[in-house]
Design an enzyme around this catalytic site. Sequence first.
Site, PDB file in Angstrom:
ATOM      1  N   ALA A 137      -8.854  15.691   7.306  1.00  0.00           N
ATOM      2  CA  ALA A 137      -8.985  14.414   6.603  1.00  0.00           C
ATOM      3  C   ALA A 137     -10.320  13.796   6.979  1.00  0.00           C
ATOM      4  O   ALA A 137     -10.818  13.998   8.087  1.00  0.00           O
ATOM      5  CB  ALA A 137      -7.846  13.478   6.975  1.00  0.00           C
ATOM      6  N   SER A 140     -13.339   6.561   6.523  1.00  0.00           N
ATOM      7  CA  SER A 140     -14.588   5.815   6.658  1.00  0.00           C
ATOM      8  C   SER A 140     -15.029   5.678   8.109  1.00  0.00           C
ATOM      9  O   SER A 140     -16.213   5.580   8.397  1.00  0.00           O
ATOM     10  CB  SER A 140     -14.436   4.429   6.027  1.00  0.00           C
ATOM     11  N   ASP A 293       1.409  -0.222   9.459  1.00  0.00           N
ATOM     12  CA  ASP A 293       1.237   0.425   8.157  1.00  0.00           C
ATOM     13  C   ASP A 293       2.120   1.670   8.056  1.00  0.00           C
ATOM     14  O   ASP A 293       1.623   2.793   7.933  1.00  0.00           O
ATOM     15  CB  ASP A 293      -0.234   0.795   7.964  1.00  0.00           C
TER      16      ASP A 293
END
Length: 558
Positions: A137, A140, A293
């Site tokens: 993966a 940013s 999250d």
Amino acid sequence: MLWEMLNAARDLGRVHAIASVLIRYGFGGFVRSLGVGKVLERAGKILHWQQVEDYAKLDTPQRMRRVLEDLGPTFIKLGQILATRVDLFPPQYIAEFEKLQDQAPPVPFEELLSQLEDDLGGSIDEFFSAVERQPLAAASIAQVHKAVLKDGTAVILKIRRPGLRKIIEADLRLLQRIVDIAESESPEFRRFHPKEILRQFNQSLRRELDLAGECRNAERVAANLADDPDIIIPNVYWQWTGERLNVQEYIEGIQGRDLTAVEKAGLDRKLLADRGTKAVIKMIMEDGFFHADPHPGNVFYLAGNKLAFIDFGMVGRLTEERREQVVSLLYGMINHLPIQVAEILEDWSDNIYTDEQVLTVDIEAFVDQYSSLSLKDLSLTAMMGDLMALLRDHKLMLPADLALLIKAYITLDGLGRHLNPDFNTLVFAAPYIQKIMLERYKPEAIAKRGWRNLLSVADLLTSLPKDLRKLLRASRKGAIQIDITVKRLDHYVNNIDNAISRLTMGIVTAALIIGSSIIMTVKGGPELFGLPAFGFLGYSFATIGGIWLLLSIWKSGH
């Protein structure tokens, strides 16, 4: 104005890039209101004000999301923070901000190698038998590569992108300046509490830059859930973990989004939903430290209907007092106690101008709306959505920790329904809430709170003489000051200052015209173009002053 704030010429390039993107998506008016256009023009940089692309035809939430995407890592992270502020932004904005995927083109492994070996303290061949060059993966902040230790253990290497801190620091400086100017110039912008959001974002981003912090979060959650054998948290290899690199156990399982693979593996989706929700509710209500999250992308399903949580870069923290307030709020909503709900929301709000009576009436209507429904028919997402709409109508803002909590609850509800369409978070959480409320009123709990309050009163009384002496001493020294802040006063002061400058220039111009007219009647002395030189120069300066006045008045009207 912004020109005076810029403390380094290196920021001008980034200012130009930000302004160009805003104009491209139809936010040229916002750029003008910030004064950025004047700054860049004075620096010799051109803005193409008319080159607004078809993106401007999109609705405002879509354009805002595209702006954040185009501006890169810092602003994508900002969008993810905005996605948690369900108390400030309507659902259509939240839906767009949630589309901001933390993905980025991967950095070639060769460009990471030097930094990686510097953090490891030697060649990668000394520590790993294999390292995959292609990332699992790429986000940013960092990208993830799979590796194998010398003993055959599979791990992941999370490597921070080189040179990232310098870029982010520049963006944070610019964001602070933009927020300061926007707050002073736009009353409408202030209702979104940009300074508070920026403070929350600043803290979150700086924590995320420290990859070791994510591992500390993971270990804290692992310790809290140590008694739950159905929840797996990846192990951390601290000997190689630091600010720019963390090394964790590789989880071999089914990613949360792949329900087809879950079915093929014969896993129990209902049981997975229950176990995952149970773990997150414990994090929130008992531990006060939770994964903020918990969406399907951060969950893996393992054999034996176990779950593994990954990516603890974003976590929430709740004090004991805050946890008690949250439980009381949920209890009041489930059991239809509008006054209790209103009191808690008022305590959380920082808006001193809220009409409490109107707020209580609206909350009673909100609670009554759901009072006819049984617990199994209640939807947490719908209730929270309506509650957040009520807060926005009254211009109430939740503290940052609670905004993150509400977002986590809604995400958790989505995770449960993703696995089991009949799943209801409120039904699942109700027994926990009831248990906590009962424990709160046990004799030992009441005695503990009473003792704590008694100690607080004792501390206050014993420190009172000392505090009074300090107050009297400060009064004698003249150190006591009263600050009165008048909203928008700076705006009016600037307008008065500009008006005085124009009046002064007008008087000077008029004096030059009168003086030059008198000089023109005097014979003798030096001449220019057949006219008295001093009279000609006087008229010239008066003309320049008149043009300046006209331009100044025209600009103030635009």
